[in-house]
Design a protein around this motif. Structure first.
Motif, PDB file in Angstrom:
ATOM      1  N   UNK A  40       0.694  -1.221   0.054  1.00  8.78           N
ATOM      2  CA  UNK A  40       0.312  -0.016   0.178  1.00  8.78           C
ATOM      3  C   UNK A  40       0.799   1.479   0.017  1.00  8.78           C
ATOM      4  N   UNK A  41       1.960   1.331   0.827  1.00  9.97           N
ATOM      5  CA  UNK A  41       2.910   2.256   0.756  1.00  9.97           C
ATOM      6  C   UNK A  41       3.556   2.584  -0.394  1.00  9.97           C
ATOM      7  N   UNK A  42       3.882   1.563  -1.072  1.00 14.15           N
ATOM      8  CA  UNK A  42       4.650   1.587  -2.506  1.00 14.15           C
ATOM      9  C   UNK A  42       3.425   2.071  -3.323  1.00 14.15           C
ATOM     10  N   UNK A  43       2.419   1.690  -3.414  1.00 19.46           N
ATOM     11  CA  UNK A  43       1.258   2.241  -4.449  1.00 19.46           C
ATOM     12  C   UNK A  43       1.152   3.752  -4.197  1.00 19.46           C
ATOM     13  N   UNK A  44       0.949   4.070  -3.000  1.00 25.43           N
ATOM     14  CA  UNK A  44       0.978   5.530  -2.580  1.00 25.43           C
ATOM     15  C   UNK A  44       2.181   6.389  -3.104  1.00 25.43           C
ATOM     16  N   UNK A  45       3.168   5.919  -2.780  1.00 23.74           N
ATOM     17  CA  UNK A  45       4.488   6.679  -3.210  1.00 23.74           C
ATOM     18  C   UNK A  45       4.486   6.767  -4.780  1.00 23.74           C
ATOM     19  N   UNK A  46       4.026   5.731  -5.341  1.00 26.46           N
ATOM     20  CA  UNK A  46       4.141   5.908  -6.927  1.00 26.46           C
ATOM     21  C   UNK A  46       3.067   6.919  -7.416  1.00 26.46           C
ATOM     22  N   UNK A  47       1.897   6.924  -6.775  1.00 24.68           N
ATOM     23  CA  UNK A  47       1.180   7.633  -7.083  1.00 24.68           C
ATOM     24  C   UNK A  47       1.274   9.351  -6.961  1.00 24.68           C
ATOM     25  N   UNK A  48       1.982   9.255  -5.746  1.00 22.46           N
ATOM     26  CA  UNK A  48       2.596  10.774  -5.378  1.00 22.46           C
ATOM     27  C   UNK A  48       3.328  11.302  -6.355  1.00 22.46           C
ATOM     28  N   UNK A  50       3.713  10.229  -9.589  1.00 24.81           N
ATOM     29  CA  UNK A  50       2.947  10.539 -10.940  1.00 24.81           C
ATOM     30  C   UNK A  50       2.170  11.948 -10.630  1.00 24.81           C
ATOM     31  N   UNK A  51       1.615  12.179  -9.474  1.00 27.45           N
ATOM     32  CA  UNK A  51       0.939  13.581  -9.381  1.00 27.45           C
ATOM     33  C   UNK A  51       2.002  14.603  -9.448  1.00 27.45           C
ATOM     34  N   UNK A  52       3.135  14.319  -8.636  1.00 25.13           N
ATOM     35  CA  UNK A  52       4.179  15.349  -8.935  1.00 25.13           C
ATOM     36  C   UNK A  52       4.795  16.020 -10.102  1.00 25.13           C
ATOM     37  N   UNK A  53       4.825  14.654 -10.932  1.00 25.55           N
ATOM     38  CA  UNK A  53       5.246  14.745 -12.458  1.00 25.55           C
ATOM     39  C   UNK A  53       4.328  15.429 -13.263  1.00 25.55           C
ATOM     40  N   UNK A  54       2.918  15.096 -13.051  1.00 28.13           N
ATOM     41  CA  UNK A  54       1.673  15.665 -13.907  1.00 28.13           C
ATOM     42  C   UNK A  54       1.789  17.121 -13.727  1.00 28.13           C
ATOM     43  N   UNK A  55       1.783  17.731 -12.224  1.00 31.28           N
ATOM     44  CA  UNK A  55       2.085  19.087 -11.807  1.00 31.28           C
ATOM     45  C   UNK A  55       3.403  19.757 -12.604  1.00 31.28           C
ATOM     46  N   UNK A  56       4.295  19.130 -12.583  1.00 31.34           N
ATOM     47  CA  UNK A  56       5.482  19.681 -13.195  1.00 31.34           C
ATOM     48  C   UNK A  56       5.420  19.996 -14.856  1.00 31.34           C
ATOM     49  N   UNK A  57       4.673  18.996 -15.233  1.00 33.72           N
ATOM     50  CA  UNK A  57       4.302  19.116 -16.803  1.00 33.72           C
ATOM     51  C   UNK A  57       3.606  20.289 -16.989  1.00 33.72           C
ATOM     52  N   UNK A  65      10.861  18.569  -6.275  1.00 37.01           N
ATOM     53  CA  UNK A  65       9.933  17.912  -5.967  1.00 37.01           C
ATOM     54  C   UNK A  65       9.830  16.484  -6.524  1.00 37.01           C
ATOM     55  N   UNK A  66       9.766  16.653  -7.800  1.00 35.14           N
ATOM     56  CA  UNK A  66       9.552  15.710  -8.931  1.00 35.14           C
ATOM     57  C   UNK A  66      10.590  14.472  -8.434  1.00 35.14           C
ATOM     58  N   UNK A  67      12.014  14.842  -8.321  1.00 35.28           N
ATOM     59  CA  UNK A  67      12.947  14.107  -8.352  1.00 35.28           C
ATOM     60  C   UNK A  67      13.030  13.617  -6.943  1.00 35.28           C
TER      61      UNK A  67
END
Length: 99
Positions: A40-48, A50-57, A65-67
């Motif tokens: 569950x933690x891995x899934x949440x970390x991956x989603x976070x 992805x969210x950071x990458x989308x906001x950077x784009x 924050x993305x790195x």
């Protein structure tokens, strides 16, 4: 990567302390709960990440924050893979045992 080092790195990223020895009385339910929690933690970390990458784009996020989010997701994925490899190795050793 050493599985123990990966678990400690994951614990450091998550801000939790890794126990030095298993607690007495921890059975199968404890191990299953731990695996569910880690996944569950891995899934949440991956989603976070992805969210950071989308906001950077979109120009709203910071590259730092993305790195950081991607590095955290990578560390949690490496931990899960290390645990998986150890479980598979243990299973194979058990199957090779003479009866």
């Amino acid at each position: 990567m050493n599985p123990l080092a990966a678990a400690r790195a994951y614990s450091a990223i998550q801000g939790t302390e890794m126990p030095s020895a298993p607690a007495a009385g921890v059975g199968q339910a404890g191990f299953a709960e731990m695996l569910t929690s880690v996944l569950g933690d891995m899934t949440q970390t991956s989603k976070a990440a992805e969210t950071q990458m989308a906001s950077a784009v979109q120009g709203q996020g910071s590259l730092i924050d993305v790195v950081t989010a991607v590095a955290s997701a990578e560390a949690s994925l490496e931990t899960v893979m290390a645990v998986r490899d150890q479980v598979i190795q243990a299973y194979q050793e058990i199957m090779r045992m003479p009866i």
